[in-house]
Design a protein around this motif. Structure first.
Motif, PDB file in Angstrom:
ATOM      1  N   LYS A  78       0.839  -1.213   0.000  1.00 20.34           N
ATOM      2  CA  LYS A  78       0.000   0.000   0.000  1.00 20.34           C
ATOM      3  C   LYS A  78       0.864   1.249   0.000  1.00 20.34           C
ATOM      4  CE  LYS A  78      -4.369  -1.313   2.116  1.00 20.34           C
ATOM      5  NZ  LYS A  78      -5.209  -1.218   3.303  1.00 20.34           N
ATOM      6  N   GLU A  79       1.908   1.263   0.840  1.00 22.98           N
ATOM      7  CA  GLU A  79       2.810   2.416   0.920  1.00 22.98           C
ATOM      8  C   GLU A  79       3.495   2.653  -0.420  1.00 22.98           C
ATOM      9  OE1 GLU A  79       3.295   4.768   3.345  1.00 22.98           O
ATOM     10  OE2 GLU A  79       1.569   3.785   4.245  1.00 22.98           O
ATOM     11  N   ALA A  80       3.943   1.583  -1.044  1.00 22.16           N
ATOM     12  CA  ALA A  80       4.615   1.709  -2.344  1.00 22.16           C
ATOM     13  C   ALA A  80       3.656   2.281  -3.387  1.00 22.16           C
ATOM     14  CB  ALA A  80       5.135   0.357  -2.794  1.00 22.16           C
ATOM     15  N   LYS A  81       2.394   1.856  -3.311  1.00 21.49           N
ATOM     16  CA  LYS A  81       1.402   2.336  -4.270  1.00 21.49           C
ATOM     17  C   LYS A  81       1.105   3.824  -4.051  1.00 21.49           C
ATOM     18  CE  LYS A  81      -2.892   0.895  -6.408  1.00 21.49           C
ATOM     19  NZ  LYS A  81      -4.046   0.017  -6.349  1.00 21.49           N
ATOM     20  N   LYS A  82       1.090   4.252  -2.777  1.00 25.24           N
ATOM     21  CA  LYS A  82       0.829   5.662  -2.466  1.00 25.24           C
ATOM     22  C   LYS A  82       1.909   6.565  -3.031  1.00 25.24           C
ATOM     23  CE  LYS A  82      -1.626   5.498   1.938  1.00 25.24           C
ATOM     24  NZ  LYS A  82      -1.489   5.718   3.370  1.00 25.24           N
ATOM     25  N   LYS A  83       3.158   6.103  -2.940  1.00 24.38           N
ATOM     26  CA  LYS A  83       4.289   6.926  -3.369  1.00 24.38           C
ATOM     27  C   LYS A  83       4.419   7.000  -4.882  1.00 24.38           C
ATOM     28  CE  LYS A  83       6.854   6.257   0.849  1.00 24.38           C
ATOM     29  NZ  LYS A  83       7.942   5.565   1.514  1.00 24.38           N
ATOM     30  N   GLN A  84       3.718   6.122  -5.578  1.00 23.41           N
ATOM     31  CA  GLN A  84       3.791   6.081  -7.022  1.00 23.41           C
ATOM     32  C   GLN A  84       2.967   7.222  -7.610  1.00 23.41           C
ATOM     33  OE1 GLN A  84       2.125   2.456  -8.574  1.00 23.41           O
ATOM     34  NE2 GLN A  84       3.958   2.065  -9.766  1.00 23.41           N
ATOM     35  N   HIS A  85       3.562   7.983  -8.514  1.00 28.17           N
ATOM     36  CA  HIS A  85       2.815   9.057  -9.173  1.00 28.17           C
ATOM     37  C   HIS A  85       2.996   8.903 -10.673  1.00 28.17           C
ATOM     38  CE1 HIS A  85       1.093  12.967 -10.072  1.00 28.17           C
ATOM     39  NE2 HIS A  85       2.139  13.213 -10.830  1.00 28.17           N
ATOM     40  N   ASN A  86       1.915   8.715 -11.377  1.00 30.49           N
ATOM     41  CA  ASN A  86       1.994   8.595 -12.820  1.00 30.49           C
ATOM     42  C   ASN A  86       1.900   9.982 -13.420  1.00 30.49           C
ATOM     43  OD1 ASN A  86       2.064   5.856 -12.530  1.00 30.49           O
ATOM     44  ND2 ASN A  86      -0.147   5.593 -12.812  1.00 30.49           N
ATOM     45  N   LYS A 173      13.797  17.647 -11.289  1.00 30.94           N
ATOM     46  CA  LYS A 173      13.957  16.757 -10.141  1.00 30.94           C
ATOM     47  C   LYS A 173      14.532  17.584  -9.007  1.00 30.94           C
ATOM     48  CE  LYS A 173      12.841  12.992 -12.329  1.00 30.94           C
ATOM     49  NZ  LYS A 173      11.607  13.308 -12.960  1.00 30.94           N
TER      50      LYS A 173
END
Length: 176
Positions: A78-86, A173
């Motif tokens: 879940k944490e990894a998915k939250k940090k993902q930004h497309n 960045k």
């Protein structure tokens, strides 16, 4: 349509290998045991025997509380998915003879998109014979790139695309 679940690890009696490399709760390697002996040790401690890796010879098993292990894995996912930004491409359109106030509005719009982590396609639209004024559109796009130099990189420099002139900006960045 069926949901695809990540493959569940093999636990307890379902481990069919004759010998396994055993790791205890604290992460200490205990050595190589038969599957039955390893399972008995886990049961004595009131925990589960979970196969961590079947790639090695013999396979690696760990004595852990499977419920807590599964919860921790789901939480990590879940944490990894939250940090993902497309990053998607947003578009800002304008004409080469844009008024100063309207230009500022487009600039602020572009700034918002870049701060949200999105790429921005800046398009200058020509109608009819306006295509003769490519140099004015080029100046306008270069001005925008110069105004956003601190927060944007030019991914694609201004170029003609049919009856339009486009430029693509990407957020810089952040150096930490």
């Amino acid at each position: 349509m069926k949901k695809k679940y990540k493959e569940e690890p093999i636990i307890n009696e379902r481990i069919k290998y004759p010998r396994v490399r055993l790791i205890d709760v604290l992460g200490t390697q205990l050595g190589i045991y038969s599957s039955e002996e390893a399972l008995q040790l886990a049961i004595q401690k009131g925990l589960d025997l979970v196969m961590i890796s079947d790639k090695s010879e013999p396979p690696v098993c760990r004595i852990i509380d499977y419920g807590k292990y599964k919860f921790a894995q789901e939480k990590k996912a879940k944490e990894a998915k939250k940090k993902q930004h497309n990053a998607s491409i947003k578009e800002v359109k304008m004409r080469y003879k844009i008024e100063e106030h309207d230009y500022k509005v487009r600039l602020n719009q572009t700034l918002r998109f870049l701060q949200a982590g999105d790429k921005v396609k800046v398009t200058v639209i020509f109608r009819g014979r306006e295509i003769q004024h490519l140099n004015l559109a080029m100046e306008l796009l270069n001005k925008m790139a110069q105004d956003l130099i601190n927060i944007a990189n030019i991914q694609q420099s201004p170029s003609r695309d049919g009856k339009n002139m486009i430029m693509i900006l990407s957020p810089q960045k952040i150096k930490s």
